[in-house]
Write a protein that holds these residues in place. Structure first.
Motif, mmCIF file in Angstrom:
data_model
loop_
_atom_site.group_PDB
_atom_site.id
_atom_site.type_symbol
_atom_site.label_atom_id
_atom_site.label_comp_id
_atom_site.label_asym_id
_atom_site.label_seq_id
_atom_site.Cartn_x
_atom_site.Cartn_y
_atom_site.Cartn_z
ATOM 1 N N ARG A 64 0.827 -1.213 0.000
ATOM 2 C CA ARG A 64 0.000 0.000 0.000
ATOM 3 C C ARG A 64 0.857 1.257 0.000
ATOM 4 N NH1 ARG A 64 -5.224 -0.534 -1.263
ATOM 5 N NH2 ARG A 64 -5.741 1.214 0.039
ATOM 6 N N VAL A 65 1.935 1.235 -0.787
ATOM 7 C CA VAL A 65 2.801 2.406 -0.907
ATOM 8 C C VAL A 65 2.000 3.587 -1.427
ATOM 9 C CG1 VAL A 65 4.822 3.330 -2.103
ATOM 10 C CG2 VAL A 65 4.845 0.994 -1.237
ATOM 11 N N SER A 66 1.173 3.335 -2.422
ATOM 12 C CA SER A 66 0.273 4.370 -2.918
ATOM 13 C C SER A 66 -1.007 3.698 -3.395
ATOM 14 C CB SER A 66 0.918 5.178 -4.050
ATOM 15 O OG SER A 66 0.982 4.419 -5.224
ATOM 16 N N VAL A 67 -2.105 4.401 -3.232
ATOM 17 C CA VAL A 67 -3.400 3.859 -3.634
ATOM 18 C C VAL A 67 -3.461 3.644 -5.150
ATOM 19 C CG1 VAL A 67 -5.892 4.284 -3.668
ATOM 20 C CG2 VAL A 67 -4.569 4.764 -1.611
ATOM 21 N N PRO A 68 -2.968 4.588 -5.984
ATOM 22 C CA PRO A 68 -3.003 4.335 -7.431
ATOM 23 C C PRO A 68 -2.186 3.100 -7.842
ATOM 24 C CG PRO A 68 -2.683 6.670 -7.033
ATOM 25 C CD PRO A 68 -2.563 5.978 -5.701
ATOM 26 N N LEU A 69 -1.041 2.893 -7.214
ATOM 27 C CA LEU A 69 -0.239 1.707 -7.537
ATOM 28 C C LEU A 69 -0.976 0.435 -7.120
ATOM 29 C CD1 LEU A 69 2.416 0.528 -8.597
ATOM 30 C CD2 LEU A 69 3.304 0.725 -6.261
ATOM 31 N N SER A 70 -1.603 0.465 -5.971
ATOM 32 C CA SER A 70 -2.391 -0.674 -5.514
ATOM 33 C C SER A 70 -3.561 -0.937 -6.462
ATOM 34 C CB SER A 70 -2.909 -0.413 -4.097
ATOM 35 O OG SER A 70 -3.710 -1.463 -3.668
ATOM 36 N N ASP A 71 -4.237 0.126 -6.895
ATOM 37 C CA ASP A 71 -5.342 -0.038 -7.849
ATOM 38 C C ASP A 71 -4.853 -0.611 -9.171
ATOM 39 O OD1 ASP A 71 -7.156 0.884 -6.025
ATOM 40 O OD2 ASP A 71 -7.358 2.885 -6.921
ATOM 41 N N LEU A 72 -3.680 -0.188 -9.605
ATOM 42 C CA LEU A 72 -3.100 -0.727 -10.838
ATOM 43 C C LEU A 72 -2.803 -2.219 -10.684
ATOM 44 C CD1 LEU A 72 -2.059 -0.072 -13.687
ATOM 45 C CD2 LEU A 72 0.155 0.405 -12.658
ATOM 46 N N ALA A 73 -2.300 -2.610 -9.524
ATOM 47 C CA ALA A 73 -2.036 -4.030 -9.267
ATOM 48 C C ALA A 73 -3.334 -4.826 -9.257
ATOM 49 C CB ALA A 73 -1.287 -4.200 -7.950
ATOM 50 N N TYR A 74 -4.371 -4.285 -8.607
ATOM 51 C CA TYR A 74 -5.669 -4.954 -8.618
ATOM 52 C C TYR A 74 -6.185 -5.121 -10.053
ATOM 53 C CZ TYR A 74 -6.761 -4.958 -3.588
ATOM 54 O OH TYR A 74 -6.786 -5.206 -2.241
ATOM 55 N N ALA A 75 -6.058 -4.069 -10.856
ATOM 56 C CA ALA A 75 -6.537 -4.144 -12.238
ATOM 57 C C ALA A 75 -5.741 -5.168 -13.042
ATOM 58 C CB ALA A 75 -6.445 -2.767 -12.904
ATOM 59 N N GLY A 76 -4.425 -5.169 -12.877
ATOM 60 C CA GLY A 76 -3.598 -6.132 -13.604
ATOM 61 C C GLY A 76 -3.919 -7.560 -13.222
ATOM 62 N N ILE A 77 -4.103 -7.803 -11.929
ATOM 63 C CA ILE A 77 -4.441 -9.147 -11.473
ATOM 64 C C ILE A 77 -5.832 -9.534 -11.969
ATOM 65 C CG2 ILE A 77 -4.942 -10.532 -9.422
ATOM 66 C CD1 ILE A 77 -2.643 -9.055 -8.018
ATOM 67 N N PHE A 78 -6.759 -8.582 -11.962
ATOM 68 C CA PHE A 78 -8.109 -8.858 -12.464
ATOM 69 C C PHE A 78 -8.060 -9.319 -13.921
ATOM 70 C CE2 PHE A 78 -11.808 -7.306 -14.843
ATOM 71 C CZ PHE A 78 -12.811 -8.058 -14.245
#
Length: 127
Positions: A64-78
């Motif tokens: 959770r370094v940054s919310v946008p990076l976390s969201d990008l990881a969620y999107a990539g995994i999705f």
């Protein structure tokens, strides 16, 4: 409190799924290449890239370094899980899509129950 435990259990299981997959990709490279070739992918360049992605995705979510990076990881995994499941279904091996379906359920649970600083997309999905 239920959201707290829901987040950590689903995120830990999703991370374990991805890290176990990365370990398998690293240790059973030839078998993974053959399996990917059966799905119609050129696996020579794909396997090393997927090892890196399967390690960095969960790390980005957990850190959770940054919310946008976390969201990008969620999107990539999705998208990875969605396309993986569809690839197995496309070659008429629906049993192979089961880990992707489990991963999608864990991913949705993790994303919807984020604690700390939630993604603005979670709030939009709830409304």
């Amino acid at each position: 409190m239920l959201e707290f435990y829901g987040y950590w259990i689903s995120t830990a299981l999703l991370s374990a799924l991805y890290l176990a997959s990365a370990y398998m990709y690293a240790t059973k490279g030839q078998w993974v290449r053959e399996a990917l070739t059966e799905l119609g992918y050129s696996a020579n360049n794909l396997v090393p890239f997927m090892i890196i992605v399967k390690v960095l995705g969960p790390l980005a979510i957990l850190s959770r370094v940054s919310v946008p990076l976390s969201d990008l990881a969620y999107a990539g995994i999705f998208f990875h899980l969605l396309l993986s499941g569809l690839a197995h279904i496309g070659v008429r091996k629906p049993v192979g899509a089961l880990p992707a379906a489990i991963g999608l359920a864990l991913l949705i649970a993790s994303f919807m129950t984020q604690n700390d600083v939630p993604s603005p997309y979670v709030q939009a999905a709830v409304l």
